[in-house]
Design an enzyme around this catalytic site. Structure first.
Site, short mmCIF file in Angstrom:
data_model
loop_
_atom_site.label_atom_id
_atom_site.label_comp_id
_atom_site.label_asym_id
_atom_site.label_seq_id
_atom_site.Cartn_x
_atom_site.Cartn_y
_atom_site.Cartn_z
CD GLU A 24 -9.43 -2.03 -1.09
OE1 GLU A 24 -10.20 -2.24 -0.13
OE2 GLU A 24 -8.55 -2.84 -1.44
CG ASP A 36 -1.79 -1.22 1.34
OD1 ASP A 36 -2.15 -1.78 0.29
OD2 ASP A 36 -2.08 -1.64 2.47
#
Length: 517
Positions: free
Chosen positions: A190, A18
């Protein structure tokens, strides 16, 4: 020898997923998710986008109030975003607990120096979903983004991106909330980020789940609050069409940055899995999800071209048009983590090594455990430690490989009625098995593990003698998300346990070394 004209992916190997990036002048800063591990949120610095030095962990003090005690494996700190505005650095993230959803789990920390100290965690009220982000517009307004379950959701992962204005004085949400976009049909939209370019607002997200179907998609609008239209080139990055044998998989969760020269780059996560016999999916990636760097070109105002000419992440690219600045070596103290223990009371620095105090839990129990380790960052590596035997009845100390309490290997000296046993133990999904068990004598022990893909070999050296191979684990693929579930990667480190008994004893590890090959 490094080729000065090229760079090699991943730029940050091992369990560093991420990635989020920002530029301040000629300096680049990057953060990664840390999940259940503490200290949390590694912060990196680079001058050239390729060579990265870890400068701190943004959350490294108990008083910052992260609340990791109630998180499950692969819970905790997920999907951080780093941004800079008017001299202040902001990191937003989500702390996912066993109780989910729970109130006030999206949070924010700030600092004037990216190397820290960072502020205490501020949990945001009424900020649903995960993968929070900030956007600072030209008019001085700031906005907070995350995802949320749609009101008319019909399946798990039927989410959308939402936005709300953010008060930079109070660090609170304010005003009405707006739904922006639910992606291109993939599950779990997301990881939102907004950028402004040539008067347009671009909303970059991840969707498709964080496995083989992961993808990066983009929408654009004339106004920050929308409506947003899907880019014609979507998905702008994915490897789901390349087949399971392609060496880089699960590409997604990206962030964009523009260099001081006007060039654009994307950072994203991906895996480098390896196949095992009798499996038709190469889903076993012990290193976890890693950070990759990809060149980007804007040929028009619709959407960027990611990895021009090939459309997929390459292992080697031309070096950015920036002066190469080699990374500094990160100190071992900064690389070492505990599992869900912010107190750090069970260990301390001791000379050139570490003192670990006994806790009752074993490595395969979902309890606070005395493990201090670092990420496995190469498929081929060696790790070793040294300690002097001083264990009470029933206590053990040694070296361990840890993916979660459901998947781990311990290689430790055990005091059984005054006799010393060297035990290699494997735990996988509730089944605990002893691979090797031998009696040993001596007082000064050196233990080592060598990793070679899914083969892990274990060695001992007693009283300054040469290392002797004791046993091996050939099915080390179980230390991965493909086998054990979750979203993290394999750790290797020091481990002690009083095995269910109360103890005030401790073990002094003279050293702990890790070397990738």
């Amino acid at each position: 020898m490094k080729n000065k004209e090229t760079y090699t992916n991943p730029i940050i190997p091992g369990f560093y997923p991420d990635p989020s990036i920002c530029r301040v002048g000629e300096d680049y800063y990057l953060v990664n998710s840390s999940f259940e591990y503490f200290p949390a949120i590694p912060v990196w610095h680079s001058k050239d986008l390729v060579n990265w030095t870890q400068i701190c962990n943004a959350i490294d003090r108990e008083e910052q109030n992260l609340k990791l005690h109630d998180v499950a494996p692969s819970g905790g700190v997920q999907a951080c975003t780093i941004r800079h505005h008017n001299g202040i650095f902001y990191i937003t993230s989500t702390c996912v607990g066993k109780e989910w959803p729970r109130p006030d789990y999206n949070f924010l920390i700030t600092a004037t120096n990216p190397a820290g100290p960072w502020s205490e965690v501020k949990y945001l009220k009424d900020a649903p979903g995960i993968d929070s982000s900030l956007f600072f517009d030209d008019d001085g307004r700031a906005y907070f983004l995350a995802n949320r379950e749609k009101e008319d959701a019909v399946f798990i992962g039927d989410t959308e991106i939402w936005i709300q204005e953010f008060d930079l004085d109070t660090l609170d949400l304010k005003g009405p909330r707006y739904g922006l976009w639910d992606g291109c049909g993939g599950i779990h939209p997301e990881g939102p980020h907004i950028y402004k370019r040539n008067g347009y607002y671009y909303l970059l997200i991840a969707e498709g789940g964080t496995g083989y179907d992961h993808a990066v998609t983009l929408a654009k609008s004339n106004h920050v609050l929308g409506p947003y239209e899907s880019a014609i080139r979507n998905p702008i990055l994915t490897h789901r069409h390349l087949g399971f044998e392609f060496p880089i998989q699960s590409t997604g969760h990206a962030d964009l940055v523009e260099t001081q020269n006007g060039d654009w780059y994307m950072v994203c996560l991906a895996t480098r899995p390896k196949a095992i016999e009798n499996e038709n999916k190469a889903e076993f990636a012990n290193l976890g999800r890693e950070t990759f760097l990809i060149p980007v070109e804007w040929q028009d105002d619709d959407s960027p071209i990611v990895s021009p000419m090939t459309g997929k992440i390459e292992e080697v690219y031309p070096f950015p048009k920036l002066e190469r600045v080699e990374a500094l070596e990160t100190t071992q103290n900064m690389l070492l983590n505990t599992i869900r223990q912010e107190e750090q009371a069970f260990y301390c620095k001791k000379d050139a090594g570490y003192r670990l105090s006994m806790q009752e839990a074993k490595l395969f129990e979902d309890l606070p455990v005395s493990f201090l380790g670092r990420r496995q960052t190469e498929w081929q590596f060696s790790a070793d430690t040294e300690f002097t035997f001083n264990l009470n009845e029933g206590e053990s100390a040694g070296i361990a490989l840890f993916y979660s309490y459901m998947a781990n290997i311990s290689f430790s000296i055990y005091n059984e009625k005054g006799k010393q046993k060297l035990i290699l133990e494997k735990a996988y999904k509730g089944a605990v098995s002893i691979i090797s068990e031998i009696f040993v004598s001596g007082s000064d022990f050196k233990l080592r593990v060598d990793g070679n893909n899914f083969l892990y070999k274990f060695y001992i050296s007693i009283d300054e003698k040469d290392y002797e191979e004791v046993a091996s684990v050939e099915d080390g693929w179980f230390l991965s998300s493909g086998a054990a579930g979750g979203h993290t990667g394999t750790y290797v480190g020091m481990y002690v346990s009083s095995n269910g008994k109360t103890s005030k004893n401790f073990v002094d590890f003279k050293r702990f070394n890790y070397c990738g090959h």
